[in-house]
Design a protein around this motif. Structure first.
Motif, PDB file in Angstrom:
ATOM      1  N   ALA A  36      20.196 -18.465 -13.900  1.00  0.00           N
ATOM      2  CA  ALA A  36      19.626 -19.775 -14.056  1.00  0.00           C
ATOM      3  C   ALA A  36      18.488 -19.786 -15.151  1.00  0.00           C
ATOM      4  O   ALA A  36      17.728 -18.968 -15.075  1.00  0.00           O
ATOM      5  CB  ALA A  36      19.265 -20.403 -12.828  1.00  0.00           C
ATOM      6  N   SER A  37      18.539 -20.867 -16.031  1.00  0.00           N
ATOM      7  CA  SER A  37      17.496 -20.768 -17.038  1.00  0.00           C
ATOM      8  C   SER A  37      16.558 -21.446 -16.895  1.00  0.00           C
ATOM      9  O   SER A  37      15.544 -21.802 -17.635  1.00  0.00           O
ATOM     10  CB  SER A  37      18.316 -20.967 -18.547  1.00  0.00           C
ATOM     11  OG  SER A  37      18.891 -22.462 -18.339  1.00  0.00           O
ATOM     12  N   SER A  38      16.284 -22.181 -15.709  1.00  0.00           N
ATOM     13  CA  SER A  38      14.978 -22.755 -15.526  1.00  0.00           C
ATOM     14  C   SER A  38      15.000 -22.950 -13.809  1.00  0.00           C
ATOM     15  O   SER A  38      15.957 -22.706 -13.021  1.00  0.00           O
ATOM     16  CB  SER A  38      15.029 -24.280 -15.800  1.00  0.00           C
ATOM     17  OG  SER A  38      16.071 -24.992 -15.073  1.00  0.00           O
ATOM     18  N   ALA A  39      13.559 -23.163 -13.428  1.00  0.00           N
ATOM     19  CA  ALA A  39      13.425 -23.199 -11.867  1.00  0.00           C
ATOM     20  C   ALA A  39      14.213 -24.243 -11.385  1.00  0.00           C
ATOM     21  O   ALA A  39      14.723 -24.155 -10.168  1.00  0.00           O
ATOM     22  CB  ALA A  39      11.939 -23.392 -11.607  1.00  0.00           C
ATOM     23  N   PRO A  66       7.856 -22.768 -17.354  1.00  0.00           N
ATOM     24  CA  PRO A  66       7.014 -24.055 -17.889  1.00  0.00           C
ATOM     25  C   PRO A  66       6.805 -25.080 -16.633  1.00  0.00           C
ATOM     26  O   PRO A  66       5.787 -25.436 -16.324  1.00  0.00           O
ATOM     27  CB  PRO A  66       7.912 -24.592 -19.231  1.00  0.00           C
ATOM     28  CG  PRO A  66       9.138 -23.952 -19.104  1.00  0.00           C
ATOM     29  CD  PRO A  66       8.821 -22.544 -18.416  1.00  0.00           C
ATOM     30  N   GLU A  67       7.979 -25.587 -16.047  1.00  0.00           N
ATOM     31  CA  GLU A  67       7.816 -26.591 -15.287  1.00  0.00           C
ATOM     32  C   GLU A  67       7.394 -26.113 -13.584  1.00  0.00           C
ATOM     33  O   GLU A  67       6.918 -26.852 -12.903  1.00  0.00           O
ATOM     34  CB  GLU A  67       9.112 -27.546 -15.023  1.00  0.00           C
ATOM     35  CG  GLU A  67      10.259 -27.061 -14.323  1.00  0.00           C
ATOM     36  CD  GLU A  67      11.255 -26.048 -15.037  1.00  0.00           C
ATOM     37  OE1 GLU A  67      12.342 -26.082 -14.626  1.00  0.00           O
ATOM     38  OE2 GLU A  67      10.551 -25.190 -15.434  1.00  0.00           O
ATOM     39  N   MET A  68       7.740 -24.967 -13.465  1.00  0.00           N
ATOM     40  CA  MET A  68       7.393 -24.641 -12.057  1.00  0.00           C
ATOM     41  C   MET A  68       7.176 -22.896 -12.057  1.00  0.00           C
ATOM     42  O   MET A  68       7.982 -22.261 -12.850  1.00  0.00           O
ATOM     43  CB  MET A  68       8.391 -24.857 -11.398  1.00  0.00           C
ATOM     44  CG  MET A  68       8.185 -24.447  -9.639  1.00  0.00           C
ATOM     45  SD  MET A  68      10.063 -24.629  -8.571  1.00  0.00           S
ATOM     46  CE  MET A  68      10.191 -26.464  -8.789  1.00  0.00           C
ATOM     47  N   ARG A  69       6.187 -22.251 -11.570  1.00  0.00           N
ATOM     48  CA  ARG A  69       6.075 -20.981 -11.600  1.00  0.00           C
ATOM     49  C   ARG A  69       7.008 -20.454 -10.652  1.00  0.00           C
ATOM     50  O   ARG A  69       7.716 -20.680  -9.690  1.00  0.00           O
ATOM     51  CB  ARG A  69       4.484 -20.770 -10.887  1.00  0.00           C
ATOM     52  CG  ARG A  69       3.324 -20.944 -11.815  1.00  0.00           C
ATOM     53  CD  ARG A  69       1.927 -20.364 -11.234  1.00  0.00           C
ATOM     54  NE  ARG A  69       1.864 -20.567  -9.920  1.00  0.00           N
ATOM     55  CZ  ARG A  69       1.535 -19.692  -8.986  1.00  0.00           C
ATOM     56  NH1 ARG A  69       1.625 -18.379  -9.294  1.00  0.00           N
ATOM     57  NH2 ARG A  69       1.249 -20.083  -7.813  1.00  0.00           N
ATOM     58  N   GLY A  70       7.198 -18.888 -10.979  1.00  0.00           N
ATOM     59  CA  GLY A  70       8.360 -18.329 -10.255  1.00  0.00           C
ATOM     60  C   GLY A  70       7.973 -18.311  -8.757  1.00  0.00           C
ATOM     61  O   GLY A  70       8.824 -18.404  -7.862  1.00  0.00           O
TER      62      GLY A  70
END
Ligand SMILES: Cc1cc2nc3c(=O)[nH]c(=O)nc-3n(C[C@H](O)[C@H](O)[C@H](O)COP(=O)(O)OP(=O)(O)OC[C@H]3O[C@@H](n4cnc5c(N)ncnc54)[C@H](O)[C@@H]3O)c2cc1C
Length: 553
Positions: A36-39, A66-70
């Protein structure tokens, strides 16, 4: 067996491809690698995996997205897969937030990018984590998930139907699994209709009927042909035996079963008197073997399909199904057995499935671990049930109307019950009331000798008080006795006279009814042995008479 998932999440396409490639190279055979390329995308994927019952073994997640830390993503994802192992990919500058995450989310490892060579810096860490995970997870079943509340009659009906049809499923109690509850709420806001059944292909069924379950589970519910040599009504031991012999002897054979193959025998917790099985076998095992055998020999078997009426349209017999469709054939064998009698106690019906069960309800035994349960009845099925439930329950009380067990139970079961410390037998006892809020909690038991009534705690009551024949589908067609059992052979020839409307120049065959070409075998037949072996014998033996009959049409 299914391949558990390793989910890799990184917003940097190059890094994501590299991690995906390395994971696939080492783990691709045993695990499904999902990227997956984003959270946000990863959360959507995680929800879908949970919905489909696909287990996640490992999350490998970039910390700086960017939109959510791991770490934030992992907090949410672990609500759905709390046992999954968790690994953060960090840049050297981010190691402090990874260290913080060790406490925050019980992070298993943080790996500093780049991890080259993977043989040294990636695989050893992940192998260790995956070994730990699989030891904990145990064997995995590809799966249907049934999610609902434990004490609910509709959930009980769904679980019973699936297990009776030998369809494996995972059960999730939404009262103890918050993430599953959230998924169920997304499908059924308000949770008014339960259970929700999730299929691996993404299909969701809400409080499904047996037919919907059967269709979605790829069981056959509709006939492949319009015409058969032989149609058998009922898939208990008698019907399955007729199907095995009919199909193996070259007849185009269809068996129609309203519920699941196995019949009453399929609900038996342990059959010890069936020839050739010295260790005994469960009813479910017998049903599974017989169904597989009938299918292998070419019989077609419909489940969750009821025969509502059989008609005569000489020389054919017409079978009407509950969905309004019809089938034609030369011969019908009625092997519809018996259904359990209901216990007539005011207020009892409202607890069916929430503490009151007719028959063994084997799927529910573990719900009553260390609880006090009651078995009502004094025949063999009650004895088997009492012994079965004694494995889990604290105390099993057997209530019988008669003075002692020996009256209607085989001696080997009486002996076994007497040897079992947590089974108590109360003779001369009848149930006269049931109480509880939302589920059974206590029952009123009357002593038939003194008339005294006492209220006793009961977490569950399993009722085995006999059966009545299921023969309504031929009520207008064939001769039955006053209890509804079908008359056959010599019983349809009082004083040696052939039945009214009988046309063939011969007497009815052994298991033939008052209508030529319509046979009845097993428990539904007047005078039958009411045993598995007897039913199997009749079902098998009747096929030779079917051949004789077919020579004349
Ligand atoms: C709990 C329990 C334990 C038992 N233990 C033993 C044991 O240990 N040993 C032993 O010898 N016997 C035992 N018995 C008795 C034995 O199970 C029965 O004698 C035997 O199952 C009868 O077989 P059958 O095929 O005639 O009928 P059933 O087993 O009653 O099967 C009839 C089938 O027909 C189906 N059917 C009914 N109406 C329709 C319709 N209109 N359309 C489509 N399908 C229909 C029913 O759903 C059912 O599956 C036990 C019975 C019970 C209830």
């Amino acid at each position: 067996m299914i391949r558990p998932v390793i989910l890799a999440v990184d917003d940097d396409a190059e890094v994501l491809n590299a991690v995906g490639r390395d994971l696939r190279a080492r783990f691709g055979r045993d695990y499904r690698i999902v990227k997956a390329s984003s959270a946000a995308e990863a959360l959507g994927v995680t929800k879908e995996l949970k919905r489909r019952g696909a287990p996640v073994a490992l999350f490998v997640v970039d910390e700086r997205m960017p939109e959510m830390r791991g770490t934030e993503f992992l907090v949410k994802a672990l609500e759905m897969f709390p046992d999954a192992r968790r690994v953060l990919l960090t840049a050297y500058a981010d190691t402090q937030s990874a260290i913080d995450a060790i406490n925050e989310i019980r992070l298993d490892r943080y790996l500093v990018k780049p991890w080259q060579p993977p043989e040294e810096l990636l695989y050893p860490h992940l192998e260790e984590l995956l070994d730990e995970w699989s030891a904990q997870a145990g064997p995995l079943l590809e799966g249907i998930r049934v999610a609902g509340t434990a004490l609910s009659s509709s959930t009980f009906a769904v679980k019973r139907f699936l297990s009776a049809n030998q369809i494996p499923y995972q059960w999730s109690d939404i009262d103890t699994d918050p993430s599953m509850r959230a998924l169920v709420e997304a499908v059924e806001p308000g949770l008014s209709r339960l259970p929700v059944v999730f299929y691996p292909d993404g299909t969701t069924l809400v409080q499904p009927t047996p037919r919907e379950l059967a269709e979605q589970s790829n069981l056959d519910t509709r006939p492949k042909q319009r015409f058969y040599d032989l149609v058998i009504v009922g898939g208990g031991p008698a019907g399955l035996a007729a199907a095995v012999y009919g199909a193996s002897e070259g007849l185009a054979t269809l068996l129609v079963e309203r519920d699941a193959p196995g019949g009453q025998a399929g609900t038996s917790s342990f059959i010890e008197n069936y020839l050739g099985f010295p260790e005994g076998l469960t009813g479910a095992d017998l049903a599974r073997r017989a169904t597989a055998q009938a299918r292998r020999l070419g019989a077609e078997i419909l489940t969750a399909q009821e025969v509502v009426r059989v008609r005569r349209n000489d020389p054919y017999r017409v079978v009407e199904l509950a969905d309004g469709s019809e089938l034609s054939c030369y011969v019908v064998v009625i092997a519809s057995g018996m259904e359990v009698r209901r216990l007539e106690v005011p207020g009892l019906e409202e607890y069916v499935g929430t503490g009151v069960y007719y028959g063994s309800a084997l799927t529910e035994a573990t719900l009553y671990r260390d609880k006090d349960v009651v078995v009502v009845g004094g025949a063999n099925s009650a004895g088997q049930g009492a012994l079965f439930f004694s494995r889990d329950a604290r105390i099993v009380t057997v209530l019988l109307r008669g003075p002692d067990l020996g009256h209607s139970m085989s001696q080997y079961l009486v002996d076994r019950i007497n040897e079992t410390a947590n089974v108590i037998v109360r003779p001369n006892s009848i149930v006269v009331g049931a109480h509880g809020s939302g589920r059974l909690e206590s029952i009123d038991v009357q002593d038939t000798l003194t008339g005294e009534t006492r209220t006793r705690p009961a977490a569950a009551m399993f009722i085995f008080i006999g059966t009545a024949p299921r023969t309504a589908m031929v009520a207008e067609l064939v001769e039955r006795d006053e209890q509804g059992f079908i008359l056959t052979g010599r019983d349809v020839m009082p004083e040696g006279r052939r039945p009214k409307g009988w046309t063939p120049e011969r007497d009815p065959f052994l298991f033939e009814t008052s209508v030529p070409g319509l046979f009845a075998v097993g428990d539904a037949r007047h005078g039958s042995g009411k045993r598995v072996a007897a039913a199997v014998g009749e079902g098998s033996a009747t096929v030779s008479a079917v051949h004789e009959y077919l020579r004349t049409v």
